[in-house]
Design a protein around this motif. Structure first.
Motif, short mmCIF file in Angstrom:
data_model
loop_
_atom_site.label_atom_id
_atom_site.label_comp_id
_atom_site.label_asym_id
_atom_site.label_seq_id
_atom_site.Cartn_x
_atom_site.Cartn_y
_atom_site.Cartn_z
N VAL A 3 0.84 -1.10 0.09
CA VAL A 3 0.07 -0.04 -0.17
C VAL A 3 1.02 1.26 -0.08
O VAL A 3 2.15 1.27 0.62
CB VAL A 3 -1.05 0.07 1.51
CG1 VAL A 3 -1.74 -1.28 1.21
CG2 VAL A 3 -0.31 -0.08 2.44
N ASP A 4 0.29 2.41 -0.58
CA ASP A 4 1.16 3.62 -0.48
C ASP A 4 0.89 4.17 0.84
O ASP A 4 -0.07 4.55 1.41
CB ASP A 4 0.52 4.51 -1.90
CG ASP A 4 0.65 3.82 -3.00
OD1 ASP A 4 1.91 3.38 -3.18
OD2 ASP A 4 -0.14 4.13 -4.08
N GLY A 11 9.71 -1.65 9.01
CA GLY A 11 10.45 -1.44 7.40
C GLY A 11 10.18 -0.17 7.02
O GLY A 11 9.71 0.91 7.79
N PRO A 12 10.84 0.21 5.89
CA PRO A 12 10.94 1.46 5.23
C PRO A 12 9.40 1.60 4.61
O PRO A 12 8.74 0.59 4.19
CB PRO A 12 11.72 1.45 4.04
CG PRO A 12 11.72 -0.20 3.64
CD PRO A 12 11.77 -0.64 5.11
N ALA A 13 8.70 2.74 4.38
CA ALA A 13 7.68 3.17 3.85
C ALA A 13 7.74 3.05 2.12
O ALA A 13 8.92 3.16 1.79
CB ALA A 13 7.31 4.50 4.22
N SER A 14 6.55 2.90 1.50
CA SER A 14 6.77 2.46 0.27
C SER A 14 7.12 3.86 -0.57
O SER A 14 7.62 3.95 -1.63
CB SER A 14 5.31 2.02 -0.41
OG SER A 14 4.31 2.95 -0.05
N SER A 15 6.66 5.23 0.36
CA SER A 15 7.03 6.39 -0.19
C SER A 15 8.66 6.65 -0.47
O SER A 15 9.11 7.49 -0.80
CB SER A 15 6.35 7.51 0.32
OG SER A 15 6.80 7.39 1.60
N GLU A 16 9.23 5.95 0.34
CA GLU A 16 10.67 5.91 0.53
C GLU A 16 11.63 5.26 -0.52
O GLU A 16 12.89 5.31 -0.50
CB GLU A 16 11.15 5.60 1.93
CG GLU A 16 10.58 6.22 3.07
CD GLU A 16 11.02 5.88 4.30
OE1 GLU A 16 12.19 5.00 4.50
OE2 GLU A 16 10.44 6.25 5.50
N TYR A 52 -6.42 0.27 5.46
CA TYR A 52 -6.60 -0.36 4.07
C TYR A 52 -7.34 -1.52 3.87
O TYR A 52 -7.69 -1.94 2.80
CB TYR A 52 -4.94 -0.58 3.45
CG TYR A 52 -4.14 0.50 3.59
CD1 TYR A 52 -4.26 1.50 2.79
CD2 TYR A 52 -3.30 0.56 4.73
CE1 TYR A 52 -3.34 2.65 2.64
CE2 TYR A 52 -2.64 1.77 4.71
CZ TYR A 52 -2.38 2.87 3.92
OH TYR A 52 -1.64 3.99 4.12
N VAL A 53 -7.67 -2.08 5.08
CA VAL A 53 -8.55 -3.23 4.82
C VAL A 53 -9.78 -3.28 5.86
O VAL A 53 -9.85 -2.77 7.04
CB VAL A 53 -7.62 -4.57 5.53
CG1 VAL A 53 -8.43 -5.87 5.57
CG2 VAL A 53 -6.37 -4.77 4.82
N PRO A 54 -10.97 -3.36 5.15
CA PRO A 54 -12.27 -3.36 6.13
C PRO A 54 -12.57 -4.52 6.84
O PRO A 54 -12.51 -5.67 6.16
CB PRO A 54 -13.03 -3.21 4.93
CG PRO A 54 -12.67 -4.05 3.60
CD PRO A 54 -11.14 -3.67 3.67
N TYR A 55 -12.48 -4.52 8.08
CA TYR A 55 -12.78 -5.39 9.05
C TYR A 55 -13.48 -4.94 10.48
O TYR A 55 -13.07 -3.57 10.58
CB TYR A 55 -11.59 -6.28 9.39
CG TYR A 55 -10.23 -5.78 10.11
CD1 TYR A 55 -10.60 -5.54 11.62
CD2 TYR A 55 -9.24 -5.05 9.56
CE1 TYR A 55 -9.43 -5.04 12.39
CE2 TYR A 55 -8.26 -4.30 10.53
CZ TYR A 55 -8.59 -4.38 11.67
OH TYR A 55 -7.50 -3.84 12.51
N GLN A 56 -13.84 -5.56 10.99
CA GLN A 56 -14.52 -5.15 12.35
C GLN A 56 -13.36 -5.64 13.58
O GLN A 56 -12.95 -6.95 13.51
CB GLN A 56 -15.67 -5.64 12.69
CG GLN A 56 -16.80 -5.19 11.48
CD GLN A 56 -16.91 -3.55 11.82
OE1 GLN A 56 -16.99 -3.06 12.64
NE2 GLN A 56 -16.99 -3.20 10.59
#
Length: 142
Positions: A3-4, A11-16, A52-56
């Protein structure tokens, strides 16, 4: 990195990071989902996943884990040039040949364990890797 995000719990973020090629390795859901449900994910990790994930939060762990596995792999697959199962690692040869134009020794590839990044082997490794990244003793991938 499926995911963005600008900030992640581990870990590193995808934006990095920037990649010339992205390949998606996916585990068998029948073994991965129960493993996720049994894993001791931190509250911080579940809070991140929930964006990012729909859950209860009161759902059974296996249902929440199934939703996570499905949505996370869909996100990863949408970024990837090709997707294949870790259990079918020999398919990597074809993927690399087709997308990068390189030859991969299939005999050597067969010797790579498919248990990498499993609860049995991966958890300790990833915690050590994260610690080294945060201490700046391991360079971040860019």
């Amino acid at each position: 990195m499926a995911v963005d995000a600008d900030a992640v719990p581990l870990g590193p973020a995808s934006s990095e990071c920037r990649f010339d090629h992205v390949f998606h390795f996916v585990r068998n859901p029948l073994t991965a989902i129960p493993s996720i449900a049994e894993a001791d994910l931190s509250d911080e990790s579940w809070e991140f996943i929930r964006k990012y994930v729909p859950y209860q939060s009161d759902e059974p762990a296996v249902l929440k884990s199934a939703r996570y596995w499905y949505h996370w792999n869909c996100a990863a697959q949408s970024k990837a040039e090709c997707t294949f199962r870790v259990e079918d690692l020999d398919q990597l040869c074809l993927c690399l040949r087709d997308h990068l134009g390189i030859h991969v020794d299939a005999d050597r590839l067969r010797n790579i364990p498919t248990s990498v990044n499993t609860r049995r082997l991966g958890k300790s490794y990833h915690r050590i890797e994260e610690l080294l990244l945060r201490l700046r003793l391991l360079p971040a991938v860019s």
